[in-house]
Design a protein around this motif. Structure first.
Motif, PDB file in Angstrom:
ATOM      1  N   MET A   1       1.423  -1.389  -0.676  1.00  0.00           N
ATOM      2  CA  MET A   1      -0.172  -0.106  -0.081  1.00  0.00           C
ATOM      3  C   MET A   1       0.938   0.973  -0.098  1.00  0.00           C
ATOM      4  N   ARG A   2       0.206   2.045  -0.578  1.00  0.00           N
ATOM      5  CA  ARG A   2       1.059   3.799  -0.462  1.00  0.00           C
ATOM      6  C   ARG A   2       1.539   4.277   0.466  1.00  0.00           C
ATOM      7  N   VAL A   3       2.043   5.082   0.771  1.00  0.00           N
ATOM      8  CA  VAL A   3       2.717   5.223   2.504  1.00  0.00           C
ATOM      9  C   VAL A   3       1.877   6.266   3.047  1.00  0.00           C
ATOM     10  N   ASP A   4       1.185   7.450   1.591  1.00  0.00           N
ATOM     11  CA  ASP A   4       0.666   8.210   2.992  1.00  0.00           C
ATOM     12  C   ASP A   4      -0.832   7.678   2.954  1.00  0.00           C
ATOM     13  N   LEU A   5      -1.255   6.569   2.162  1.00  0.00           N
ATOM     14  CA  LEU A   5      -2.822   5.424   2.365  1.00  0.00           C
ATOM     15  C   LEU A   5      -2.646   5.065   4.059  1.00  0.00           C
ATOM     16  N   GLU A   6      -1.073   4.514   4.703  1.00  0.00           N
ATOM     17  CA  GLU A   6      -1.136   4.231   5.454  1.00  0.00           C
ATOM     18  C   GLU A   6      -0.793   4.916   6.691  1.00  0.00           C
ATOM     19  N   LEU A   7      -0.461   6.262   6.285  1.00  0.00           N
ATOM     20  CA  LEU A   7      -0.639   7.355   7.163  1.00  0.00           C
ATOM     21  C   LEU A   7      -2.038   7.733   7.127  1.00  0.00           C
ATOM     22  N   ILE A   8      -2.889   7.883   6.199  1.00  0.00           N
ATOM     23  CA  ILE A   8      -4.263   8.376   6.804  1.00  0.00           C
ATOM     24  C   ILE A   8      -4.993   6.893   7.103  1.00  0.00           C
ATOM     25  N   ALA A   9      -4.680   5.615   7.221  1.00  0.00           N
ATOM     26  CA  ALA A   9      -4.981   4.506   7.630  1.00  0.00           C
ATOM     27  C   ALA A   9      -4.234   4.961   9.261  1.00  0.00           C
ATOM     28  N   GLY A  10      -4.025   5.392   9.215  1.00  0.00           N
ATOM     29  CA  GLY A  10      -3.958   5.967  10.975  1.00  0.00           C
ATOM     30  C   GLY A  10      -4.332   6.902  11.092  1.00  0.00           C
ATOM     31  N   MET A  11      -4.943   7.594  10.599  1.00  0.00           N
ATOM     32  CA  MET A  11      -5.768   8.560  11.085  1.00  0.00           C
ATOM     33  C   MET A  11      -7.388   8.442  11.334  1.00  0.00           C
ATOM     34  N   ILE A  12      -8.022   7.261  11.098  1.00  0.00           N
ATOM     35  CA  ILE A  12      -9.140   7.038  10.803  1.00  0.00           C
ATOM     36  C   ILE A  12      -9.445   6.279  11.925  1.00  0.00           C
ATOM     37  N   ALA A  13     -10.763   6.070  13.344  1.00  0.00           N
ATOM     38  CA  ALA A  13     -10.846   5.197  14.247  1.00  0.00           C
ATOM     39  C   ALA A  13     -11.749   3.946  13.227  1.00  0.00           C
ATOM     40  N   PRO A  14     -11.984   2.525  14.256  1.00  0.00           N
ATOM     41  CA  PRO A  14     -12.440   1.662  14.037  1.00  0.00           C
ATOM     42  C   PRO A  14     -14.084   1.712  13.321  1.00  0.00           C
ATOM     43  N   LYS A  15     -14.405   1.339  12.735  1.00  0.00           N
ATOM     44  CA  LYS A  15     -15.957   1.016  12.848  1.00  0.00           C
ATOM     45  C   LYS A  15     -16.782   2.114  12.446  1.00  0.00           C
ATOM     46  N   THR A  16     -15.987   2.657  10.970  1.00  0.00           N
ATOM     47  CA  THR A  16     -16.578   3.718  10.992  1.00  0.00           C
ATOM     48  C   THR A  16     -16.889   4.355   9.482  1.00  0.00           C
ATOM     49  N   ARG A  17     -17.519   5.199   8.998  1.00  0.00           N
ATOM     50  CA  ARG A  17     -17.959   5.129   7.712  1.00  0.00           C
ATOM     51  C   ARG A  17     -16.987   6.522   7.371  1.00  0.00           C
ATOM     52  N   VAL A  18     -16.608   6.043   5.978  1.00  0.00           N
ATOM     53  CA  VAL A  18     -15.399   6.381   5.494  1.00  0.00           C
ATOM     54  C   VAL A  18     -15.590   6.566   4.134  1.00  0.00           C
ATOM     55  N   LEU A  19     -16.230   8.004   3.217  1.00  0.00           N
ATOM     56  CA  LEU A  19     -15.935   8.054   1.632  1.00  0.00           C
ATOM     57  C   LEU A  19     -14.464   7.578   1.450  1.00  0.00           C
ATOM     58  N   ASP A  20     -14.329   7.833   0.306  1.00  0.00           N
ATOM     59  CA  ASP A  20     -12.575   7.786   0.035  1.00  0.00           C
ATOM     60  C   ASP A  20     -12.343   8.196  -1.739  1.00  0.00           C
ATOM     61  N   ILE A  21     -12.205   9.310  -1.671  1.00  0.00           N
ATOM     62  CA  ILE A  21     -12.530  10.480  -2.695  1.00  0.00           C
ATOM     63  C   ILE A  21     -10.419  10.120  -3.651  1.00  0.00           C
ATOM     64  N   GLY A  22     -11.643   9.653  -4.949  1.00  0.00           N
ATOM     65  CA  GLY A  22     -10.635   9.056  -6.675  1.00  0.00           C
ATOM     66  C   GLY A  22      -9.849   8.363  -5.282  1.00  0.00           C
ATOM     67  N   CYS A  23     -10.550   7.492  -5.151  1.00  0.00           N
ATOM     68  CA  CYS A  23      -9.889   5.906  -4.356  1.00  0.00           C
ATOM     69  C   CYS A  23      -8.872   5.133  -5.458  1.00  0.00           C
TER      70      CYS A  23
END
Length: 200
Positions: free
Chosen positions: A1-23
């Motif tokens: 996985m691209r490194v910025d995506l790993e950093l982004i994933a680290g900011m997202i809490a579990p069991k939440t609703r997420v929309l990824d634009i330009g996914c």
């Protein structure tokens, strides 16, 4: 996985609703499904990538960040993600406004045009820079609104967005150690990730 995506994933809490634009092909969505049990979905402008995501069972639909976010209801998501896409949309300010209308928080990553290598190439060659991050000739790049970390802080302040977290990193994902000095991060960070919310 691209490194910025790993950093982004680290900011997202579990069991939440997420929309990824330009996914793209849905790499972040799949990661959030499998590691954080998130209700994640995406929109992508490139039909080929949408098809690949759907073929892998991911909830991705074709959409354009500049025009389609207006169709989502207020507060539909906990997080709305825009990874390395802000500089390529036609109306970045409006896209950010829509992200923080339909989501409680926005996570935005972008390549930093203020990095010293970019500045050095412009200064010494007088030409558009070519680096690992900015890797296309000016006439081939989709990037129409490059910005710096400092520019982005100023936009957040002007439009009333609270920066809850931010970090700068190199292309390998190593975090830049200048958390308390944004001007140093602006000089040495090759990419940035911001977690935002609208001020109430």
């Amino acid at each position: 996985m691209r490194v910025d995506l790993e950093l982004i994933a680290g900011m997202i809490a579990p069991k939440t609703r997420v929309l990824d634009i330009g996914c793209g092909e849905g790499t972040l969505i799949a990661h959030l499904f499998h590691t954080k049990a998130c209700d994640a979905r995406g929109i992508e402008i490139d039909m080929r990538e949408v098809t690949q995501a759907v073929a892998h069972g991911l909830p991705v639909m074709q959409g354009n960040a500049d025009s389609d976010l207006a169709h989502y209801p207020d507060g539909a998501f906990d997080y709305v993600v825009l990874s390395r896409t802000l500089q390529a949309v036609g109306r970045p300010r409006e896209v950010l406004r829509q992200m923080l209308r339909i989501g409680a928080r926005a996570v935005v990553s972008f390549p930093n045009f203020g990095h010293w290598r970019v500045r050095w190439q412009l200064l010494t060659r007088g030409r558009m820079p070519m680096t690992a991050t900015w890797d296309r000739m000016w006439y081939e790049t989709p990037n129409i609104h490059p910005c710096t970390i400092r520019d982005f802080f100023e936009l957040c302040a002007a439009d009333g967005y609270a920066v809850e977290r931010w970090l700068a990193a190199d292309d390998a994902g190593r975090r830049a150690p200048w958390r308390r000095a944004p001007w140093l991060a602006n000089l040495f960070g090759e990419q940035a990730v911001f977690l935002l919310r609208a001020r109430r």
